[in-house]
Scaffold this motif. Structure first.
Motif, PDB file in Angstrom:
ATOM      1  N   ASN A  64       0.859  -1.194   0.000  1.00  0.00           N
ATOM      2  CA  ASN A  64       0.000   0.000   0.000  1.00  0.00           C
ATOM      3  C   ASN A  64       0.892   1.240   0.000  1.00  0.00           C
ATOM      4  O   ASN A  64       1.939   1.251   0.625  1.00  0.00           O
ATOM      5  CB  ASN A  64      -0.876  -0.037   1.259  1.00  0.00           C
ATOM      6  CG  ASN A  64      -1.953   1.020   1.228  1.00  0.00           C
ATOM      7  OD1 ASN A  64      -2.240   1.575   0.164  1.00  0.00           O
ATOM      8  ND2 ASN A  64      -2.555   1.276   2.370  1.00  0.00           N
ATOM      9  N   ARG A  73      -7.761   0.548   1.775  1.00  0.00           N
ATOM     10  CA  ARG A  73      -9.223   0.549   1.949  1.00  0.00           C
ATOM     11  C   ARG A  73      -9.912   0.510   0.580  1.00  0.00           C
ATOM     12  O   ARG A  73      -9.634   1.331  -0.276  1.00  0.00           O
ATOM     13  CB  ARG A  73      -9.667   1.815   2.684  1.00  0.00           C
ATOM     14  CG  ARG A  73      -9.083   1.970   4.072  1.00  0.00           C
ATOM     15  CD  ARG A  73      -9.799   1.078   5.055  1.00  0.00           C
ATOM     16  NE  ARG A  73      -9.084   1.062   6.341  1.00  0.00           N
ATOM     17  CZ  ARG A  73      -9.289   0.152   7.283  1.00  0.00           C
ATOM     18  NH1 ARG A  73     -10.160  -0.818   7.090  1.00  0.00           N
ATOM     19  NH2 ARG A  73      -8.632   0.201   8.407  1.00  0.00           N
ATOM     20  N   ASP A  74     -10.773  -0.420   0.415  1.00  0.00           N
ATOM     21  CA  ASP A  74     -11.556  -0.511  -0.832  1.00  0.00           C
ATOM     22  C   ASP A  74     -13.017  -0.432  -0.415  1.00  0.00           C
ATOM     23  O   ASP A  74     -13.681  -1.442  -0.187  1.00  0.00           O
ATOM     24  CB  ASP A  74     -11.254  -1.850  -1.526  1.00  0.00           C
ATOM     25  CG  ASP A  74     -11.974  -1.976  -2.854  1.00  0.00           C
ATOM     26  OD1 ASP A  74     -12.773  -1.069  -3.190  1.00  0.00           O
ATOM     27  OD2 ASP A  74     -11.750  -2.996  -3.545  1.00  0.00           O
ATOM     28  N   TRP A  75     -13.502   0.823  -0.258  1.00  0.00           N
ATOM     29  CA  TRP A  75     -14.811   1.017   0.354  1.00  0.00           C
ATOM     30  C   TRP A  75     -15.921   0.364  -0.450  1.00  0.00           C
ATOM     31  O   TRP A  75     -16.900  -0.124   0.103  1.00  0.00           O
ATOM     32  CB  TRP A  75     -15.113   2.514   0.526  1.00  0.00           C
ATOM     33  CG  TRP A  75     -14.228   3.116   1.596  1.00  0.00           C
ATOM     34  CD1 TRP A  75     -13.123   3.867   1.392  1.00  0.00           C
ATOM     35  CD2 TRP A  75     -14.395   2.962   3.000  1.00  0.00           C
ATOM     36  NE1 TRP A  75     -12.545   4.208   2.590  1.00  0.00           N
ATOM     37  CE2 TRP A  75     -13.327   3.663   3.611  1.00  0.00           C
ATOM     38  CE3 TRP A  75     -15.329   2.307   3.829  1.00  0.00           C
ATOM     39  CZ2 TRP A  75     -13.165   3.742   4.984  1.00  0.00           C
ATOM     40  CZ3 TRP A  75     -15.168   2.383   5.199  1.00  0.00           C
ATOM     41  CH2 TRP A  75     -14.086   3.097   5.767  1.00  0.00           C
ATOM     42  N   ALA A  78     -16.440  -3.291   0.513  1.00  0.00           N
ATOM     43  CA  ALA A  78     -16.545  -3.601   1.930  1.00  0.00           C
ATOM     44  C   ALA A  78     -17.492  -4.772   2.163  1.00  0.00           C
ATOM     45  O   ALA A  78     -18.466  -4.940   1.434  1.00  0.00           O
ATOM     46  CB  ALA A  78     -17.040  -2.375   2.690  1.00  0.00           C
ATOM     47  N   THR A  91     -13.223  -9.027   2.928  1.00  0.00           N
ATOM     48  CA  THR A  91     -12.874  -7.695   3.433  1.00  0.00           C
ATOM     49  C   THR A  91     -13.614  -7.419   4.734  1.00  0.00           C
ATOM     50  O   THR A  91     -14.557  -8.115   5.093  1.00  0.00           O
ATOM     51  CB  THR A  91     -13.251  -6.588   2.428  1.00  0.00           C
ATOM     52  OG1 THR A  91     -14.655  -6.678   2.180  1.00  0.00           O
ATOM     53  CG2 THR A  91     -12.479  -6.699   1.135  1.00  0.00           C
ATOM     54  N   THR A  92     -13.170  -6.325   5.407  1.00  0.00           N
ATOM     55  CA  THR A  92     -13.821  -5.936   6.662  1.00  0.00           C
ATOM     56  C   THR A  92     -14.969  -4.988   6.368  1.00  0.00           C
ATOM     57  O   THR A  92     -15.195  -4.613   5.210  1.00  0.00           O
ATOM     58  CB  THR A  92     -12.818  -5.219   7.578  1.00  0.00           C
ATOM     59  OG1 THR A  92     -12.476  -3.980   6.967  1.00  0.00           O
ATOM     60  CG2 THR A  92     -11.579  -6.047   7.810  1.00  0.00           C
ATOM     61  N   ARG A  94     -14.988  -1.999   6.825  1.00  0.00           N
ATOM     62  CA  ARG A  94     -14.513  -0.742   6.276  1.00  0.00           C
ATOM     63  C   ARG A  94     -13.647  -0.956   5.046  1.00  0.00           C
ATOM     64  O   ARG A  94     -12.779  -0.156   4.734  1.00  0.00           O
ATOM     65  CB  ARG A  94     -13.756   0.031   7.356  1.00  0.00           C
ATOM     66  CG  ARG A  94     -14.721   0.512   8.445  1.00  0.00           C
ATOM     67  CD  ARG A  94     -14.048   1.440   9.409  1.00  0.00           C
ATOM     68  NE  ARG A  94     -13.439   0.712  10.506  1.00  0.00           N
ATOM     69  CZ  ARG A  94     -12.350   1.135  11.149  1.00  0.00           C
ATOM     70  NH1 ARG A  94     -11.774   2.257  10.786  1.00  0.00           N
ATOM     71  NH2 ARG A  94     -11.874   0.437  12.137  1.00  0.00           N
ATOM     72  N   GLY A  95     -13.840  -2.092   4.402  1.00  0.00           N
ATOM     73  CA  GLY A  95     -13.190  -2.327   3.119  1.00  0.00           C
ATOM     74  C   GLY A  95     -11.725  -2.719   3.194  1.00  0.00           C
ATOM     75  O   GLY A  95     -11.023  -2.701   2.190  1.00  0.00           O
ATOM     76  N   GLY A  96     -11.221  -3.075   4.415  1.00  0.00           N
ATOM     77  CA  GLY A  96      -9.851  -3.538   4.534  1.00  0.00           C
ATOM     78  C   GLY A  96      -9.718  -4.954   3.976  1.00  0.00           C
ATOM     79  O   GLY A  96     -10.550  -5.808   4.285  1.00  0.00           O
ATOM     80  N   GLY A 254      -6.219   0.971  12.193  1.00  0.00           N
ATOM     81  CA  GLY A 254      -5.975   0.950  10.764  1.00  0.00           C
ATOM     82  C   GLY A 254      -4.648   0.364  10.328  1.00  0.00           C
ATOM     83  O   GLY A 254      -4.416   0.178   9.146  1.00  0.00           O
ATOM     84  N   GLU A 264     -11.256  -5.021  14.378  1.00  0.00           N
ATOM     85  CA  GLU A 264     -12.034  -4.388  13.304  1.00  0.00           C
ATOM     86  C   GLU A 264     -13.114  -5.329  12.777  1.00  0.00           C
ATOM     87  O   GLU A 264     -14.212  -4.909  12.433  1.00  0.00           O
ATOM     88  CB  GLU A 264     -11.093  -3.962  12.174  1.00  0.00           C
ATOM     89  CG  GLU A 264     -11.729  -3.022  11.176  1.00  0.00           C
ATOM     90  CD  GLU A 264     -10.705  -2.522  10.131  1.00  0.00           C
ATOM     91  OE1 GLU A 264      -9.594  -2.129  10.542  1.00  0.00           O
ATOM     92  OE2 GLU A 264     -11.025  -2.554   8.945  1.00  0.00           O
TER      93      GLU A 264
END
Ligand SMILES: Nc1ncnc2c1ncn2[C@@H]1O[C@H](COP(=O)(O)OP(=O)(O)OP(=O)(O)O)[C@@H](O)[C@H]1O
Ligand code: SF4
Ligand SMILES: [Mg+2]
Lengths: 310, 433
Positions: A64, A73-75, A78, A91-92, A94-96, A254, A264
């Motif tokens: 990254n 982050r890939d919103w 998510a 993913t999480t 929040r898009g992690g 994060g 998360e």
């Protein structure tokens, strides 16, 4: 002169031996003894895989930018389930990307454990050696301090310190160093006191070796095995405690760290999104297990009692 | 007695006391009298055997001689010429007339191992080495034989770096090992071979004196003989002096020119080996000889073997310290109040009813009992066979006063070491007659 049959005792006579070869052979012997235990081998394999993952993290996943230790982050994607294209472990909220977190989390863990183990070993060995060698009142005072530290449970102590220092990854390192050095001080002190009574130390004194030389050549090398075993065990334990602190929120939010990731993903568990917590959690478990298996194996081989038996 | 040879080592009234510490603050609560006023000399090329039961202070003397322990009191002189020895003896006899003050000062500053420094001390380090009993513990398990044996050469920069290995091989060959053993770890050798490595290390600096602390007691009998022969040969080749510490009398007879017998930190008998074996003077020496099965035929066998416990070296008995176990003890051997307690220990009810003991010194005490009945019982017990006659005779006064018993003995001095007819020294009232 009597130069006769007494040379028997030693079987193979090899005139080409050199100090280097003999040392190497001895170390290989120890290694083969370590490898004779299947659970140690299992631990070692997991450790090697983990290390490989940590070292090759930039090859396995695109780092990254600008900070590779921050989760990308890939919103839009998510809450994807595992096996989604581009997000193999899902993913999480929040898009992690969980896979990214797992891989780079190995790097974070390696960084954390190596830093903390190095600092604690150096600190503990110095303080333990001073206590053991100087003795008397210095020893009394140092050991009382150690006793106080040891009387507080590791996790609670680390938690309290990290909480006082404020949430950050550096403070977690600091907290862990403050908690973990005492064991080394105590182990080292006991070893130094044991070894300094050995007659080879007296022999070195009689031949006129300096105090520093006696410490470096006789006491330190012969005291170090239990420190090494403890260091291996702590490579696992530190990550476990560190992840717990992160999980509670004492690290930076994060960052690609297993404990942070578990925390998360925790919000999604009740909604059935198990993956975001499970994979990093599994990694913590495997990491701690693997180093403990290797540490136990080392202890069996390096234990002075088993050493004299051979 | 002085001849042309140097005296390699001269111990003069050497004392070593270890403090007994207790509690958090490590308060000193007493002193272990490990070595309590020992004197003897070792001549060049001579072997002096130091014998005695476990705990009598043999190892402590060896450690003092090799400079590992600072002395509590007394002096150890190294390498004295005959003139210096005479001057020193003279000075000790007539402290007041300082005839040759200059020579005495020189002896103190160049030969007293607690006072020499710099090059002289370095020189002493080279000249006095030690071989220990436990060959496992005396060789570092992480060093190769080459490192172990060459280390003294390196420390004292005896030879150039490229000479180190040839010199090490030479040393190994002198002790019956060879260059095939250079790159081995100590654990790869047998006990006898490890002891040879220790000897090679001790020889490396070409010392004048080697302290041998039970060098063979951990070995099999056959290996023991090989090591003893090796030590014998090395002594002949190199003119070494040995301080040979052991509790094995047949070994000492084989090795030693002179023998020093110790008991509870003191010398009880000292003399030439032949004299001591042919005609032991001190009851303790006799008992030791009687207890050695392979030697006892040619000594008096009517001697009772040693029994009873060795007294606590933190409270060594006054007078003759051997009297608590001596089969021929006399009234004048120096009895004290502790002896009564020792003898009556099995009267548990009587001992338990002692409330307090007021003991201004070893010879006087006031024992306070729970009841006056017990006080009388003590007095009666002293009249029984539990207390030997010679000891009872030494009691000056015993009074029962209600619950108290006052006991006093005649105070006595430590029995001195005196010369007997055959030239050996012995510390016993019987020898004074
Ligand atoms: N460092 C020490 N601290 C306290 N006491 C000691 C110390 N070293 C020796 N002692 C005591 O001094 C006494 C003499 O011990 P030493 O080891 O010299 O006896 P030894 O004659 O060599 O006995 P052994 O035949 O068992 O080797 C013993 O009572 C011992 O407990
Ligand atoms: S002085 Fe002699 S006789 Fe008396 S107790 Fe001592 S050894 Fe025995
Ligand atoms: Mg001893």
């Amino acid at each position: 002169m009597k130069k006769n049959a007494q040379n028997a005792g030693i079987d193979e006579v090899n005139f080409n031996d050199s100090a280097f070869k003999v040392r190497l052979k001895r170390n290989l012997e120890i290694l083969s003894n370590v490898l004779a235990n299947p659970t140690t081998v299992l631990g070692l394999i997991i450790v090697i895989l983990m290390l490989a993952m940590a070292i090759f993290a930039p090859v396995i996943t695109e780092p990254n930018t600008p900070d590779p230790y921050q989760m990308p982050r890939d919103w839009k994607a998510a809450r994807s389930a595992p096996l989604t294209p581009g997000h193999i472990l899902g993913t999480t909220n929040r898009g992690g990307d969980v896979f990214y977190g797992v891989v780079w989390g190995a790097r974070t863990s390696l960084k954390l454990s190596i830093l903390v183990v190095t600092l604690t070993v150096v600190l503990g060995v110095i303080i333990g050696s001073v206590a053991g060698i100087v003795g008397g009142k210095v020893d009394e005072i140092l050991m009382r301090i150690v006793d106080v530290f040891l009387s507080i449970p590791e996790l609670i102590f680390a938690l309290a310190i990290a909480a006082i220092l404020g949430p950050s990854f550096t403070n977690i390192i600091l907290a862990l160093v403050i908690v973990f050095w005492v064991k080394y001080a105590r182990i080292m002190r006991a070893q130094v006191i044991r070894i300094k009574q050995r007659e080879y130390v007296d022999a070195a004194k009689i031949m006129g070796a300096s105090k520093l030389q006696i410490y470096l050549k006789d006491i330190l090398p012969n005291s170090f095995s239990p420190v090494m075993v403890q260091a291996t065990l702590d490579m696992g334990n530190i990550v476990l405690v560190g992840a717990t602190l992160s999980f509670i929120g004492l690290s930076e939010a994060g960052i690609a760290e297993w404990g942070v990731l578990v925390s998360e993903g925790q919000a999604g568990i009740s909604a059935g999104r198990w993956w975001a917590s499970t994979f990093p959690g599994l990694m913590v478990f495997l990491w701690a297990l693997a180093f403990n298996l290797v540490g136990d194996g080392l202890r069996d081989v390096l234990d002075p009692r088993t050493e004299t038996k051979r | 007695m002085s001849n042309s040879k140097n005296t390699i080592l001269s111990l003069r009234n050497v004392k070593k006391h270890f403090p007994i510490k207790e509690g958090v603050f490590q308060n000193v609560v007493g002193q272990v009298h490990a070595v309590d006023g020992v004197s003897f000399d070792i001549g060049a090329g001579e072997t002096v055997g130091l014998v005695g039961e476990s705990g009598c202070g043999k190892t402590t003397i060896g450690r003092c001689v090799s400079g590992l322990e600072p002395l509590t009191d007394g002096d150890i002189f190294f390498d004295l010429t005959p003139e210096k020895l005479v001057a020193l003896e003279d000075f000790e006899k007539h402290q007041s007339e300082i005839k040759n003050k200059y020579l005495i000062d020189e002896i103190q500053s160049t030969s007293n191992i607690s006072k020499i420094e710099g090059d002289d001390f370095y020189n002493y380090r080279r000249n006095c080495q030690m071989v220990f009993q436990d060959s496992f513990s005396s060789l570092s398990p992480r060093q190769l034989v080459s490192d172990i044996v060459s280390r003294p050469l390196k420390i004292h920069k005896v030879c150039a770096d490229n000479e180190l290995i040839p010199r090490t091989i030479e040393l190994l060959e002198q002790v019956g090992l060879g260059k095939q053993h250079l790159y081995r770890f100590p654990h790869q050798f047998s006990g006898g071979q490890r002891q040879r490595i220790s000897i090679a290390r001790a020889l490396a600096l070409d010392p004048k004196l080697i302290v041998l602390d039970e060098p063979t007691s951990a070995l099999d009998v056959s290996v023991q003989a090989q090591i003893l022969n090796l030590l014998h040969d090395l002594q002949k080749q190199r003119g070494l002096s040995y301080l040979f510490i052991t509790h094995n009398l047949s070994v000492i007879r084989h090795m030693a020119d002179k023998i020093v017998v110790m008991y509870l930190g003191k010398v009880v008998e000292a003399g030439k080996t032949e004299d001591i074996f042919a005609n032991p003077q001190h009851p303790y020496t006799k008992a030791l000889l009687a207890a050695s099965p392979d030697l006892s035929e040619d000594v008096m066998s009517d001697m009772a073997a040693l029994d009873g416990p060795i007294p606590d070296p933190a409270r060594p008995p006054q007078g003759c310290s051997f009297r608590t176990r001596c089969p021929v003890s006399r009234t004048e051997c120096g009895w004290e109040v502790d002896d009564i307690i020792r003898r009556l220990e099995h009267h548990e009810t009587l001992i338990d009813s002692i409330k307090s003991v007021h003991q201004p010194d070893a010879f006087n005490a006031k024992l306070t009992f729970e009841t006056s009945f017990s006080a009388i019982e003590l007095k009666d017990a002293i009249g029984t066979n539990d207390i030997p006659k010679q000891m009872r005779k030494a009691i000056k006064k015993i009074e029962v006063d209600g619950n108290d018993v006052n006991i006093s003995f005649d105070p006595v001095q430590t029995v001195p070491l005196v010369q007997s007819d055959n030239g050996s020294l012995s510390r016993c009232v019987l020898a004074n007659k």
